[in-house]
Design a protein around this motif. Structure first.
Motif, mmCIF file in Angstrom:
data_model
loop_
_atom_site.group_PDB
_atom_site.id
_atom_site.type_symbol
_atom_site.label_atom_id
_atom_site.label_comp_id
_atom_site.label_asym_id
_atom_site.label_seq_id
_atom_site.Cartn_x
_atom_site.Cartn_y
_atom_site.Cartn_z
ATOM 1 N N MET A 170 22.614 -46.794 55.560
ATOM 2 C CA MET A 170 21.485 -47.196 56.350
ATOM 3 C C MET A 170 21.774 -46.821 57.798
ATOM 4 S SD MET A 170 20.100 -51.035 57.077
ATOM 5 C CE MET A 170 19.315 -51.252 55.527
ATOM 6 N N LYS A 171 21.300 -45.702 58.215
ATOM 7 C CA LYS A 171 21.493 -45.290 59.609
ATOM 8 C C LYS A 171 20.544 -46.069 60.501
ATOM 9 C CE LYS A 171 23.916 -41.241 59.984
ATOM 10 N NZ LYS A 171 24.436 -40.442 60.980
ATOM 11 N N LEU A 172 21.088 -46.595 61.561
ATOM 12 C CA LEU A 172 20.254 -47.316 62.512
ATOM 13 C C LEU A 172 19.713 -46.384 63.580
ATOM 14 C CD1 LEU A 172 22.302 -50.570 62.930
ATOM 15 C CD2 LEU A 172 20.275 -50.176 61.572
ATOM 16 N N LEU A 173 20.504 -45.464 64.004
ATOM 17 C CA LEU A 173 20.078 -44.472 64.980
ATOM 18 C C LEU A 173 20.360 -43.108 64.376
ATOM 19 C CD1 LEU A 173 21.695 -46.028 68.169
ATOM 20 C CD2 LEU A 173 19.326 -46.199 67.468
ATOM 21 N N SER A 174 19.409 -42.221 64.433
ATOM 22 C CA SER A 174 19.642 -40.920 63.838
ATOM 23 C C SER A 174 19.946 -39.895 64.920
ATOM 24 C CB SER A 174 18.415 -40.493 63.027
ATOM 25 O OG SER A 174 17.294 -40.430 63.865
ATOM 26 N N GLY A 175 20.343 -38.744 64.478
ATOM 27 C CA GLY A 175 20.604 -37.677 65.440
ATOM 28 C C GLY A 175 22.078 -37.385 65.561
ATOM 29 N N HIS A 176 22.616 -37.667 66.714
ATOM 30 C CA HIS A 176 24.000 -37.338 67.029
ATOM 31 C C HIS A 176 24.962 -38.015 66.059
ATOM 32 C CE1 HIS A 176 27.721 -36.988 69.337
ATOM 33 N NE2 HIS A 176 27.130 -35.956 69.903
ATOM 34 N N PRO A 177 25.952 -37.278 65.534
ATOM 35 C CA PRO A 177 26.872 -37.844 64.553
ATOM 36 C C PRO A 177 27.645 -39.054 65.054
ATOM 37 C CG PRO A 177 27.281 -35.485 64.862
ATOM 38 C CD PRO A 177 26.213 -35.889 65.822
ATOM 39 N N SER A 178 27.821 -39.203 66.364
ATOM 40 C CA SER A 178 28.568 -40.350 66.861
ATOM 41 C C SER A 178 27.668 -41.548 67.137
ATOM 42 C CB SER A 178 29.324 -39.963 68.139
ATOM 43 O OG SER A 178 28.410 -39.668 69.163
ATOM 44 N N SER A 179 26.384 -41.452 66.762
ATOM 45 C CA SER A 179 25.484 -42.572 67.003
ATOM 46 C C SER A 179 25.893 -43.767 66.140
ATOM 47 C CB SER A 179 24.038 -42.168 66.704
ATOM 48 O OG SER A 179 23.876 -41.835 65.361
ATOM 49 N N MET A 180 25.555 -44.942 66.617
ATOM 50 C CA MET A 180 25.897 -46.160 65.900
ATOM 51 C C MET A 180 25.218 -46.164 64.541
ATOM 52 S SD MET A 180 25.282 -50.000 67.144
ATOM 53 C CE MET A 180 25.269 -51.295 65.952
ATOM 54 N N HIS A 181 25.942 -46.584 63.557
ATOM 55 C CA HIS A 181 25.362 -46.694 62.228
ATOM 56 C C HIS A 181 26.092 -47.769 61.437
ATOM 57 C CE1 HIS A 181 28.808 -44.084 61.442
ATOM 58 N NE2 HIS A 181 28.742 -44.508 60.206
ATOM 59 N N ILE A 182 25.431 -48.245 60.404
ATOM 60 C CA ILE A 182 26.047 -49.179 59.476
ATOM 61 C C ILE A 182 26.698 -48.338 58.388
ATOM 62 C CG2 ILE A 182 25.535 -50.903 57.722
ATOM 63 C CD1 ILE A 182 23.376 -51.987 59.502
ATOM 64 N N THR A 183 27.901 -48.713 57.995
ATOM 65 C CA THR A 183 28.604 -47.943 56.970
ATOM 66 C C THR A 183 27.896 -48.063 55.622
ATOM 67 O OG1 THR A 183 30.022 -49.804 56.382
ATOM 68 C CG2 THR A 183 30.858 -48.286 58.082
ATOM 69 N N GLN A 184 28.216 -47.142 54.749
ATOM 70 C CA GLN A 184 27.667 -47.152 53.400
ATOM 71 C C GLN A 184 28.040 -48.456 52.683
ATOM 72 O OE1 GLN A 184 29.278 -44.365 50.406
ATOM 73 N NE2 GLN A 184 27.179 -43.611 50.277
ATOM 74 N N HIS A 185 29.234 -48.953 52.942
ATOM 75 C CA HIS A 185 29.709 -50.205 52.346
ATOM 76 C C HIS A 185 28.755 -51.358 52.691
ATOM 77 C CE1 HIS A 185 32.966 -52.634 50.622
ATOM 78 N NE2 HIS A 185 32.765 -53.492 51.605
ATOM 79 N N THR A 186 28.367 -51.447 53.946
ATOM 80 C CA THR A 186 27.447 -52.496 54.389
ATOM 81 C C THR A 186 26.043 -52.248 53.858
ATOM 82 O OG1 THR A 186 28.776 -52.892 56.359
ATOM 83 C CG2 THR A 186 26.495 -53.660 56.421
ATOM 84 N N ASP A 187 25.632 -51.012 53.817
ATOM 85 C CA ASP A 187 24.329 -50.651 53.249
ATOM 86 C C ASP A 187 24.260 -51.144 51.807
ATOM 87 O OD1 ASP A 187 21.922 -49.440 52.495
ATOM 88 O OD2 ASP A 187 22.748 -47.416 52.484
ATOM 89 N N TYR A 188 25.305 -50.861 51.019
ATOM 90 C CA TYR A 188 25.334 -51.303 49.627
ATOM 91 C C TYR A 188 25.334 -52.825 49.534
ATOM 92 C CZ TYR A 188 26.444 -46.496 48.166
ATOM 93 O OH TYR A 188 26.418 -45.150 47.925
ATOM 94 N N ALA A 189 26.046 -53.496 50.436
ATOM 95 C CA ALA A 189 26.077 -54.958 50.433
ATOM 96 C C ALA A 189 24.674 -55.516 50.648
ATOM 97 C CB ALA A 189 27.031 -55.471 51.509
ATOM 98 N N LEU A 190 23.952 -54.946 51.595
ATOM 99 C CA LEU A 190 22.584 -55.398 51.853
ATOM 100 C C LEU A 190 21.683 -55.122 50.653
ATOM 101 C CD1 LEU A 190 22.355 -54.287 55.580
ATOM 102 C CD2 LEU A 190 22.363 -56.658 54.735
ATOM 103 N N ARG A 191 21.854 -53.987 50.012
ATOM 104 C CA ARG A 191 21.064 -53.682 48.804
ATOM 105 C C ARG A 191 21.343 -54.699 47.701
ATOM 106 N NH1 ARG A 191 21.263 -47.188 47.678
ATOM 107 N NH2 ARG A 191 21.483 -46.524 49.843
ATOM 108 N N VAL A 192 22.622 -55.022 47.498
ATOM 109 C CA VAL A 192 22.996 -56.004 46.478
ATOM 110 C C VAL A 192 22.325 -57.343 46.778
ATOM 111 C CG1 VAL A 192 24.913 -57.409 45.579
ATOM 112 C CG2 VAL A 192 25.183 -54.930 45.803
ATOM 113 N N LEU A 193 22.416 -57.786 48.026
ATOM 114 C CA LEU A 193 21.824 -59.071 48.389
ATOM 115 C C LEU A 193 20.311 -59.071 48.206
ATOM 116 C CD1 LEU A 193 23.941 -59.911 51.553
ATOM 117 C CD2 LEU A 193 24.129 -60.936 49.265
ATOM 118 N N ILE A 194 19.657 -57.988 48.585
ATOM 119 C CA ILE A 194 18.207 -57.888 48.406
ATOM 120 C C ILE A 194 17.864 -57.923 46.917
ATOM 121 C CG2 ILE A 194 16.221 -56.327 48.630
ATOM 122 C CD1 ILE A 194 17.454 -55.496 51.383
ATOM 123 N N TYR A 195 18.639 -57.209 46.114
ATOM 124 C CA TYR A 195 18.389 -57.184 44.673
ATOM 125 C C TYR A 195 18.579 -58.573 44.061
ATOM 126 C CZ TYR A 195 18.104 -55.283 39.968
ATOM 127 O OH TYR A 195 17.710 -55.008 38.682
#
Length: 155
Positions: free
Chosen positions: A1-26
């Protein structure tokens, strides 16, 4: 779940956290029953072994309960209204340092006089203040429930 797109060094949530949020939503969308890791793995096409690591961390952090044995599965440890998205992100992310100077071992020559660290620190605080206002139940709208229930019936 990218929070800011574009530059590779932009802040983002890791895939691990993205999956955690998906699990919780599910899990929140299936509160009336226990859900298996295998089911979540298949629905989101996520590696079962990777998902196990995510779920174990969610259990350790008190977001999810895991029931073992025949008929076991996963469920939320508390109502989705009591789970702040900011709390989940904070507990799942291992490194919230936006730039090198956030680390004690920073070797940046500007650290002693630079004001950027303070500006970025304030932005990070604002980011979490915003996420802390949002409960898991608020990101689970009617269309989300409908989509997940359709996926549940899909072959």
């Amino acid at each position: 779940m990218k929070l800011l797109s574009g530059h590779p060094s932009s802040m983002h949530i890791t895939q691990h956290t993205d999956y955690a949020l998906r699990v919780l939503i599910y899990l929140a969308s299936n509160e009336q029953r226990l859900v298996t890791i295998q089911e979540i793995s298949e629905r989101f096409e996520i590696s079962r072994s990777h998902l196990m690591k995510v779920v174990n961390q969610l259990i350790r952090n008190g977001f999810v309960e895991g029931l073992r044995g025949k008929g076991g599965g996963l469920r939320l440890a508390r109502p989705p209204q009591q789970i702040a998205v900011g709390d989940v992100v904070r507990r799942m992310e291992t490194d919230l340092a936006l730039v090198e100077c956030f680390h004690e071992t920073s070797r940046c020559l500007l650290t002693s006089t630079c004001q950027l660290k303070g500006v970025l620190g304030a932005a990070l605080e604002a980011f979490f203040a915003s996420l802390d206002k949002v409960a898991l139940s608020e990101v689970l709208g009617p269309s989300q429930r409908a989509l997940l229930h359709v996926l549940k019936r899909a072959p």
